[in-house]
Design a protein around this motif. Structure first.
Motif, PDB file in Angstrom:
ATOM      1  N   VAL A  24       0.846  -1.188   0.000  1.00 60.30           N
ATOM      2  CA  VAL A  24       0.000   0.000   0.000  1.00 60.30           C
ATOM      3  C   VAL A  24       0.884   1.241   0.000  1.00 60.30           C
ATOM      4  O   VAL A  24       1.740   1.395   0.863  1.00 60.30           O
ATOM      5  CB  VAL A  24      -0.940   0.003   1.229  1.00 60.30           C
ATOM      6  CG1 VAL A  24      -1.720   1.295   1.314  1.00 60.30           C
ATOM      7  CG2 VAL A  24      -1.860  -1.190   1.181  1.00 60.30           C
ATOM      8  N   VAL A  25       0.669   2.095  -0.977  1.00 59.87           N
ATOM      9  CA  VAL A  25       1.452   3.326  -1.083  1.00 59.87           C
ATOM     10  C   VAL A  25       0.877   4.394  -0.153  1.00 59.87           C
ATOM     11  O   VAL A  25       1.606   5.042   0.587  1.00 59.87           O
ATOM     12  CB  VAL A  25       1.471   3.837  -2.544  1.00 59.87           C
ATOM     13  CG1 VAL A  25       2.199   5.167  -2.643  1.00 59.87           C
ATOM     14  CG2 VAL A  25       2.117   2.799  -3.456  1.00 59.87           C
ATOM     15  N   ASN A  26      -0.444   4.548  -0.176  1.00 56.48           N
ATOM     16  CA  ASN A  26      -1.118   5.540   0.657  1.00 56.48           C
ATOM     17  C   ASN A  26      -1.429   4.905   2.012  1.00 56.48           C
ATOM     18  O   ASN A  26      -2.502   4.346   2.223  1.00 56.48           O
ATOM     19  CB  ASN A  26      -2.390   6.022  -0.034  1.00 56.48           C
ATOM     20  CG  ASN A  26      -3.117   7.077   0.750  1.00 56.48           C
ATOM     21  OD1 ASN A  26      -2.664   7.507   1.804  1.00 56.48           O
ATOM     22  ND2 ASN A  26      -4.266   7.490   0.256  1.00 56.48           N
ATOM     23  N   ARG A  27      -0.493   4.996   2.931  1.00 52.88           N
ATOM     24  CA  ARG A  27      -0.643   4.346   4.238  1.00 52.88           C
ATOM     25  C   ARG A  27      -1.726   4.975   5.106  1.00 52.88           C
ATOM     26  O   ARG A  27      -2.107   4.409   6.125  1.00 52.88           O
ATOM     27  CB  ARG A  27       0.689   4.371   5.005  1.00 52.88           C
ATOM     28  CG  ARG A  27       1.813   3.582   4.357  1.00 52.88           C
ATOM     29  CD  ARG A  27       1.561   2.103   4.520  1.00 52.88           C
ATOM     30  NE  ARG A  27       2.558   1.291   3.855  1.00 52.88           N
ATOM     31  CZ  ARG A  27       3.303   0.391   4.426  1.00 52.88           C
ATOM     32  NH1 ARG A  27       3.204   0.161   5.713  1.00 52.88           N
ATOM     33  NH2 ARG A  27       4.156  -0.324   3.728  1.00 52.88           N
ATOM     34  N   SER A  28      -2.244   6.120   4.703  1.00 55.87           N
ATOM     35  CA  SER A  28      -3.286   6.754   5.510  1.00 55.87           C
ATOM     36  C   SER A  28      -4.561   5.902   5.548  1.00 55.87           C
ATOM     37  O   SER A  28      -5.333   5.994   6.493  1.00 55.87           O
ATOM     38  CB  SER A  28      -3.606   8.150   4.991  1.00 55.87           C
ATOM     39  OG  SER A  28      -4.197   8.094   3.708  1.00 55.87           O
ATOM     40  N   ILE A  29      -4.774   5.049   4.555  1.00 59.00           N
ATOM     41  CA  ILE A  29      -5.956   4.182   4.574  1.00 59.00           C
ATOM     42  C   ILE A  29      -5.797   3.035   5.567  1.00 59.00           C
ATOM     43  O   ILE A  29      -6.743   2.306   5.839  1.00 59.00           O
ATOM     44  CB  ILE A  29      -6.288   3.614   3.173  1.00 59.00           C
ATOM     45  CG1 ILE A  29      -5.197   2.649   2.696  1.00 59.00           C
ATOM     46  CG2 ILE A  29      -6.562   4.707   2.181  1.00 59.00           C
ATOM     47  CD1 ILE A  29      -5.586   1.846   1.474  1.00 59.00           C
ATOM     48  N   MET A  30      -4.601   2.897   6.130  1.00 55.98           N
ATOM     49  CA  MET A  30      -4.323   1.828   7.082  1.00 55.98           C
ATOM     50  C   MET A  30      -4.189   2.358   8.508  1.00 55.98           C
ATOM     51  O   MET A  30      -3.664   1.683   9.376  1.00 55.98           O
ATOM     52  CB  MET A  30      -3.043   1.092   6.683  1.00 55.98           C
ATOM     53  CG  MET A  30      -3.043   0.556   5.261  1.00 55.98           C
ATOM     54  SD  MET A  30      -4.360  -0.598   4.932  1.00 55.98           S
ATOM     55  CE  MET A  30      -3.641  -2.084   5.562  1.00 55.98           C
ATOM     56  N   ASP A  31      -4.703   3.554   8.745  1.00 55.72           N
ATOM     57  CA  ASP A  31      -4.633   4.158  10.073  1.00 55.72           C
ATOM     58  C   ASP A  31      -5.534   3.386  11.035  1.00 55.72           C
ATOM     59  O   ASP A  31      -6.744   3.277  10.805  1.00 55.72           O
ATOM     60  CB  ASP A  31      -5.073   5.618  10.004  1.00 55.72           C
ATOM     61  CG  ASP A  31      -4.892   6.363  11.299  1.00 55.72           C
ATOM     62  OD1 ASP A  31      -4.588   5.722  12.334  1.00 55.72           O
ATOM     63  OD2 ASP A  31      -5.043   7.592  11.285  1.00 55.72           O
ATOM     64  N   PRO A  32      -4.969   2.834  12.104  1.00 52.46           N
ATOM     65  CA  PRO A  32      -5.763   2.041  13.054  1.00 52.46           C
ATOM     66  C   PRO A  32      -6.956   2.789  13.644  1.00 52.46           C
ATOM     67  O   PRO A  32      -7.947   2.171  14.014  1.00 52.46           O
ATOM     68  CB  PRO A  32      -4.764   1.669  14.147  1.00 52.46           C
ATOM     69  CG  PRO A  32      -3.432   1.809  13.532  1.00 52.46           C
ATOM     70  CD  PRO A  32      -3.564   2.867  12.479  1.00 52.46           C
ATOM     71  N   GLU A  33      -6.868   4.097  13.714  1.00 50.11           N
ATOM     72  CA  GLU A  33      -7.971   4.883  14.263  1.00 50.11           C
ATOM     73  C   GLU A  33      -9.207   4.838  13.369  1.00 50.11           C
ATOM     74  O   GLU A  33     -10.304   5.150  13.812  1.00 50.11           O
ATOM     75  CB  GLU A  33      -7.536   6.329  14.486  1.00 50.11           C
ATOM     76  CG  GLU A  33      -6.495   6.460  15.577  1.00 50.11           C
ATOM     77  CD  GLU A  33      -6.074   7.900  15.817  1.00 50.11           C
ATOM     78  OE1 GLU A  33      -6.692   8.816  15.250  1.00 50.11           O
ATOM     79  OE2 GLU A  33      -5.118   8.094  16.573  1.00 50.11           O
ATOM     80  N   ASP A  34      -9.029   4.428  12.114  1.00 51.70           N
ATOM     81  CA  ASP A  34     -10.144   4.356  11.170  1.00 51.70           C
ATOM     82  C   ASP A  34     -10.865   3.006  11.201  1.00 51.70           C
ATOM     83  O   ASP A  34     -11.766   2.767  10.403  1.00 51.70           O
ATOM     84  CB  ASP A  34      -9.651   4.628   9.745  1.00 51.70           C
ATOM     85  CG  ASP A  34      -9.191   6.058   9.567  1.00 51.70           C
ATOM     86  OD1 ASP A  34      -9.622   6.927  10.337  1.00 51.70           O
ATOM     87  OD2 ASP A  34      -8.387   6.302   8.643  1.00 51.70           O
ATOM     88  N   TYR A  35     -10.439   2.132  12.088  1.00 50.67           N
ATOM     89  CA  TYR A  35     -11.026   0.794  12.171  1.00 50.67           C
ATOM     90  C   TYR A  35     -11.545   0.533  13.581  1.00 50.67           C
ATOM     91  O   TYR A  35     -10.900   0.893  14.552  1.00 50.67           O
ATOM     92  CB  TYR A  35      -9.986  -0.276  11.809  1.00 50.67           C
ATOM     93  CG  TYR A  35      -9.524  -0.189  10.372  1.00 50.67           C
ATOM     94  CD1 TYR A  35     -10.142  -0.946   9.383  1.00 50.67           C
ATOM     95  CD2 TYR A  35      -8.483   0.653  10.009  1.00 50.67           C
ATOM     96  CE1 TYR A  35      -9.730  -0.863   8.071  1.00 50.67           C
ATOM     97  CE2 TYR A  35      -8.069   0.745   8.693  1.00 50.67           C
ATOM     98  CZ  TYR A  35      -8.701  -0.013   7.723  1.00 50.67           C
ATOM     99  OH  TYR A  35      -8.290   0.074   6.420  1.00 50.67           O
TER     100      TYR A  35
END
Length: 73
Positions: A24-35
């Motif tokens: 994943v290039v855009n690591r912002s989609i993997m922010d734990p706060e979003d899950y």
């Protein structure tokens, strides 16, 4: 530490590992706060599949990323 235990720390590890394995290039989609921690089992299931499979095709990678977007908050 066992990844079988639901915790924020383990979720962070799962997301980090998935981001690496899916490249994943855009690591912002993997922010734990979003899950939500409630979705931990879904993340663990995806992690197990990716870890077992090893190398993924481009379409498989895209499918996993789309699935991640569905379980985000």
């Amino acid at each position: 530490m066992s990844l079988e235990v639901k915790s924020v720390e383990n979720m962070e590890i799962l997301l980090e590992e998935l981001a690496d394995k899916l490249q994943v290039v855009n690591r912002s989609i993997m922010d734990p706060e979003d899950y939500d921690l409630e979705k931990y089992d879904d993340l663990k299931f995806m992690y197990d599949i990716v870890a077992k499979k090893g190398k993924l095709s481009a379409s498989e990678t895209q499918a996993f990323i789309e699935e991640l977007s569905l379980i985000r908050k």
